[in-house]
Enzyme design. Sequence first.
Site, mmCIF file in Angstrom:
data_model
loop_
_atom_site.group_PDB
_atom_site.id
_atom_site.type_symbol
_atom_site.label_atom_id
_atom_site.label_comp_id
_atom_site.label_asym_id
_atom_site.label_seq_id
_atom_site.Cartn_x
_atom_site.Cartn_y
_atom_site.Cartn_z
ATOM 1 N N CYS A 133 -3.511 -10.611 -12.316
ATOM 2 C CA CYS A 133 -4.076 -9.583 -13.194
ATOM 3 C C CYS A 133 -5.081 -8.696 -12.473
ATOM 4 O O CYS A 133 -5.715 -7.857 -13.092
ATOM 5 C CB CYS A 133 -4.699 -10.216 -14.429
ATOM 6 S SG CYS A 133 -6.068 -11.311 -14.043
ATOM 7 N N ARG A 184 -9.618 -13.240 -21.628
ATOM 8 C CA ARG A 184 -10.546 -13.847 -20.663
ATOM 9 C C ARG A 184 -11.935 -13.941 -21.269
ATOM 10 O O ARG A 184 -12.459 -12.959 -21.808
ATOM 11 C CB ARG A 184 -10.604 -13.015 -19.393
ATOM 12 C CG ARG A 184 -11.495 -13.684 -18.378
ATOM 13 C CD ARG A 184 -11.604 -12.908 -17.119
ATOM 14 N NE ARG A 184 -12.352 -11.682 -17.314
ATOM 15 C CZ ARG A 184 -12.472 -10.745 -16.371
ATOM 16 N NH1 ARG A 184 -11.868 -10.920 -15.208
ATOM 17 N NH2 ARG A 184 -13.179 -9.670 -16.586
ATOM 18 N N GLY A 186 -6.835 -13.480 -9.855
ATOM 19 C CA GLY A 186 -7.737 -12.330 -9.935
ATOM 20 C C GLY A 186 -7.893 -11.801 -8.516
ATOM 21 O O GLY A 186 -8.806 -12.178 -7.780
ATOM 22 N N MET A 204 5.137 14.756 16.935
ATOM 23 C CA MET A 204 5.264 14.469 18.368
ATOM 24 C C MET A 204 5.872 15.665 19.086
ATOM 25 O O MET A 204 6.079 16.706 18.482
ATOM 26 C CB MET A 204 6.059 13.197 18.556
ATOM 27 C CG MET A 204 5.254 11.986 18.120
ATOM 28 S SD MET A 204 6.169 10.481 18.286
ATOM 29 C CE MET A 204 7.537 10.777 17.228
ATOM 30 N N SER A 225 -3.939 -17.338 -13.428
ATOM 31 C CA SER A 225 -3.747 -15.906 -13.222
ATOM 32 C C SER A 225 -4.614 -15.500 -12.028
ATOM 33 O O SER A 225 -5.823 -15.754 -12.013
ATOM 34 C CB SER A 225 -4.162 -15.133 -14.472
ATOM 35 O OG SER A 225 -4.031 -13.752 -14.212
ATOM 36 N N LYS A 230 16.607 10.370 14.936
ATOM 37 C CA LYS A 230 17.337 11.544 15.421
ATOM 38 C C LYS A 230 18.479 11.120 16.347
ATOM 39 O O LYS A 230 19.616 11.567 16.189
ATOM 40 C CB LYS A 230 16.367 12.475 16.155
ATOM 41 C CG LYS A 230 16.996 13.787 16.523
ATOM 42 C CD LYS A 230 15.993 14.731 17.184
ATOM 43 C CE LYS A 230 15.024 15.297 16.180
ATOM 44 N NZ LYS A 230 13.911 16.022 16.793
ATOM 45 N N TYR A 290 4.737 -13.422 -13.665
ATOM 46 C CA TYR A 290 4.510 -12.062 -14.171
ATOM 47 C C TYR A 290 3.416 -11.369 -13.374
ATOM 48 O O TYR A 290 2.621 -12.014 -12.685
ATOM 49 C CB TYR A 290 4.139 -12.077 -15.667
ATOM 50 C CG TYR A 290 2.790 -12.695 -15.968
ATOM 51 C CD1 TYR A 290 1.632 -11.920 -15.931
ATOM 52 C CD2 TYR A 290 2.671 -14.045 -16.288
ATOM 53 C CE1 TYR A 290 0.390 -12.488 -16.195
ATOM 54 C CE2 TYR A 290 1.443 -14.608 -16.556
ATOM 55 C CZ TYR A 290 0.300 -13.829 -16.501
ATOM 56 O OH TYR A 290 -0.919 -14.375 -16.740
ATOM 57 N N GLY A 296 7.029 17.118 13.102
ATOM 58 C CA GLY A 296 6.076 17.921 13.861
ATOM 59 C C GLY A 296 4.956 17.136 14.515
ATOM 60 O O GLY A 296 4.056 17.712 15.114
ATOM 61 N N HIS A 323 6.649 23.435 7.994
ATOM 62 C CA HIS A 323 5.837 22.240 8.243
ATOM 63 C C HIS A 323 5.109 21.802 6.982
ATOM 64 O O HIS A 323 5.151 20.642 6.574
ATOM 65 C CB HIS A 323 4.832 22.539 9.364
ATOM 66 C CG HIS A 323 3.879 21.417 9.609
ATOM 67 N ND1 HIS A 323 2.644 21.360 9.015
ATOM 68 C CD2 HIS A 323 4.003 20.290 10.336
ATOM 69 C CE1 HIS A 323 2.044 20.247 9.393
ATOM 70 N NE2 HIS A 323 2.840 19.581 10.205
ATOM 71 N N ARG A 369 13.492 15.900 23.235
ATOM 72 C CA ARG A 369 12.964 15.822 21.870
ATOM 73 C C ARG A 369 12.588 14.395 21.507
ATOM 74 O O ARG A 369 13.334 13.465 21.779
ATOM 75 C CB ARG A 369 14.025 16.271 20.865
ATOM 76 C CG ARG A 369 14.430 17.707 20.997
ATOM 77 C CD ARG A 369 15.691 17.980 20.190
ATOM 78 N NE ARG A 369 16.124 19.350 20.384
ATOM 79 C CZ ARG A 369 15.719 20.371 19.631
ATOM 80 N NH1 ARG A 369 14.912 20.163 18.624
ATOM 81 N NH2 ARG A 369 16.133 21.583 19.885
ATOM 82 N N ARG A 420 19.863 13.918 8.904
ATOM 83 C CA ARG A 420 19.240 12.665 8.470
ATOM 84 C C ARG A 420 19.310 12.633 6.955
ATOM 85 O O ARG A 420 19.531 13.665 6.317
ATOM 86 C CB ARG A 420 17.789 12.584 8.936
ATOM 87 C CG ARG A 420 16.955 13.667 8.351
ATOM 88 C CD ARG A 420 15.535 13.651 8.862
ATOM 89 N NE ARG A 420 14.928 14.905 8.462
ATOM 90 C CZ ARG A 420 13.882 15.448 9.013
ATOM 91 N NH1 ARG A 420 13.302 14.860 10.040
ATOM 92 N NH2 ARG A 420 13.381 16.564 8.572
HETATM 93 C C1 PEP Z 1 -10.035 -9.883 -10.571
HETATM 94 O O1 PEP Z 1 -11.062 -10.314 -10.037
HETATM 95 O O2 PEP Z 1 -9.020 -9.620 -9.953
HETATM 96 C C2 PEP Z 1 -10.020 -9.655 -12.023
HETATM 97 C C3 PEP Z 1 -8.899 -9.293 -12.622
HETATM 98 O O3 PEP Z 1 -11.184 -9.739 -12.679
HETATM 99 P P1 PEP Z 1 -12.301 -8.589 -12.664
HETATM 100 O O4 PEP Z 1 -11.716 -7.395 -12.001
HETATM 101 O O5 PEP Z 1 -12.640 -8.334 -14.067
HETATM 102 O O6 PEP Z 1 -13.387 -9.244 -11.882
HETATM 103 MG MG MG Z 2 -12.621 -11.138 -11.302
#
Ligand code: PEP
Ligand code: MG
Length: 901
Positions: A853, A636, A787, A108, A785, A28, A873, A106, A458, A97, A342
């Site tokens: 993943c 997997r 997990g 504070m 990968s 503000k 990725y 709203g 609000h 203010r 703003r």
């Molecule tokens: C993980 O552990 O992040 C994974 C992808 O395997 P899961 O969730 O199947 O244990």
């Molecule tokens: Mg796992």
Amino acid sequence: MVTTHETDKYVYDFAEGNKDLKDLLGGKGANLAEMTNLGLPVPPGFTITTGACQAYLATGREPDGLAGQIEAHLEALERAMGRRLGDPQDPLLVSVRSGARFSMPGMMETVLNVGLNDRSVVGLSDQAGQNDRFAWDSYRRLIQMFGKTVCEVPGEEFEHALDEAKRAKGTHDDLDLDADDLRGLVETYKKIFAKHTGREFPQEPREQLDLAIRAVFESWNAERAILYRRQERIPADLGTAVNVVTMVFGNLGPDSGTGVAFTRDPGSGAQGIYGDYLANAQGEDVVAGIRNTVPLQELERLDKTSYDQLLDIMARLEGHYQDLCDIEFTIERGKLWMLQTRVGKRTAAAAFVIAGQLVDEGLIDLDEALHRVNGAQLAQLMFPRFQLDHEFEAVARGIGASPGAASGAVVFTSARAVELAAEGKSVILVRRETNPDDLNGMIAAQGILTSRGGKTSHAAVVARGMGKTCVSGADEIEVNVPAKRFNVGGRTVSEGDVVSIDGTTGKVYLGEVPVTPSEVVQYFEGSLDPERTDDALVRAVHRIMTHADARRRLAVRTNADTGADAARARRFGAEGIGLCRTEHMFLGDRRELVERLILAATETERTDALAALLPLQRQDFVEIFREMAGLPVTVRLIDPPLHEFLPPLEQLAVNVAVAQERGEDVAKEEALLAAVRRMHEENPMLGLRGVRLGLVIPGLFAMQVRAIAEAAVAVTRDGGTACPEIMVPLVGAVQELETVRAEAEKIIAEVVGDSGVEVLIGTMIEVPRAALTAGQIAEAAQFFSFGTNDLTQMGWGFSRDDVEGAFFWRYLELGIFGISPFESIDRDGVGRLIRIAAEEGRAARPGLKLGVCGEHGGDPDSVHFFHEVGLDYVSCSPFRVPVARLEAGRSAIETTGSDSR
Ligand code: PEP
Ligand code: MG
């Protein structure tokens, strides 16, 4: 030599700041400064910095030098205005203010009319043209606000006294109270004040000012502010700035008023003038939704000069900020004053549409457009909407204040909303109007419905910020909170009855309305052509997504276990499968084969069971490889403990006992029961699963590897392409991987022959030891990968199936973390393990392919982290693929992390 230390500068005149000083002056204050420097009509004032607040909160007292700096700035203000604070003849009044770095609507405190006392109230009346009523009303507002905010006097006592005054007068309307009534009310208020505080209402203007400033500092740590920050992930240590602003009055008669305006529709993004205006009122009345407002366009009729000036200022502000601006203004007897601007909050749809429009208008480029939207908004746009037919007739229509489609049981209090939500029920919080104390209920509810208030009330502002469906100002609804019901069109809806609200159209329906998919999903699915549609949202999403794809470095894959999932994810833009969990392939009618495998008493029985599973598995992979047509597919090997495929111990024990009692032949069941007992584990998540299973059950992994390789060869022979990547779960030591790999390579070589198929072998990094010995593991792995589900589980020692429901609420309450580490990656701990593994893995094997993943692969903040640590990725569920694409694009253009609040 004597060195002098300049005291820190804690106070800035509006002319000294600018819009880029939000950290120091709050949003503000920085914007008031910017508008002042643009030459716009801003009431003069100054800002006390967030640094002063931080120092106050750390030590419990104002930092050295602050009082003197306030004095100097106040004197300058008095000189500029030609009036002194609280002067008996011609008082300068100020508002105090809050204003933090991030908007916290709203949450504070604000105190208006500071400087009024028993003497200056008379001077104010003179100034206002002998308007005693106005002066005494302003004074009673000060005592009320100051009492409640600064001295914690229970607000209801003031409200009760006001109601009493109205009752005595035989009216329901504040405006019917005359100057004498209000003078009497001031006396009553002062008594209430004295009763609760043990002192008289402070008459000294400077004391009022200092106490109000202190109260604003302290309101940073009010319970509702803490809760809001947690919800919005605003850091707890920022503190608030305090703005001391010359009072201007919108309640001086019909030629005065106050309003809120947007330079574009914050709901849809459409261009035009949007806002609400309330004649003869103070700003707080609009935001609190206390009286229903009129559309801003009405102002043209009421006061054309101010209207034209306002439109002109709005155009200037939008050009200057290059974005949708949200403005608060007051007109005091025909003179327009800008009280705030703003960059305005907006719905998810409006964010995309406006970003696209601004590119068209040449105000911003596509990188900036990408920066201004985010994955959470995109996810919201992928929610379904109501599917309406003649069966459903709206019973009321309010303002579509925050989009979405929500159905649930009606509740009338925040507490009840929280209670039912904890039982897993969907609820719609229904209120006349919400106030900051309803925050808990708003968080718990699926949607919010109010009978009062506009797009800027609000409820509307907070709901939009949370991405929660909200309909406000549905004034056909008569809400009766004590009776726990509302009436609409002759019908009564009681607590627990189901209603549906549409936050786009503002319509309210009785019962549960079925839903229809979003047009954004239809676009992703390919059934809506962005070049042909006249849907501005779809066109904007297409344009920004195309740019995100062009900018991103991270590839986006999907977690998919079936051909159907894989196909959908490809339509959503997935560039491969990052995790195909094979365990579901062991369920359904294959359960019996798995039981045979587990119960096998001889080598032959076991190999027979595996041989029967092999063609089924092969067919699974053929389908997936075909669907992914040459894109990489990470399969997997089976991960969960095998007993998960058998019936639960208790159920089996009862069945066996009952059957024995009946004298039935239970040999098979007994064997099963014995196996379940044998395989029972106290901590199955840390037990015989993943690679351990593969090493203990001969032939299991080998069967899967063979199925994968044979499927790849079959697809290739049919003219397709398959790029399988075999992934070994739960590896903690390189020796585990080496053992599996040696066997797998033999099988692959044998199956693949000269087919040209290439099969990679890699591992999940999901055990902390694997992350810490990644250099060794990389010697045996062609890819990693992460997990992150298990890595978080084992990194924190949190059972992933239990803790979120069991005690995370307390951790969130205590601020130990702001968001569950299972939802968004814990950068400092689990993130560090990932960083180490990425660095050491790549040092051992340059070019090692790295992905993630776990669930975090589709979480916006986590995607930024994965970009930063250099993964190749992310992989996430099909529905999150567009979100990950967008955030990957945003990470590529934002080196400093995401900040789209
Ligand atoms: C993980 O552990 O992040 C994974 C992808 O395997 P899961 O969730 O199947 O244990
Ligand atoms: Mg796992």
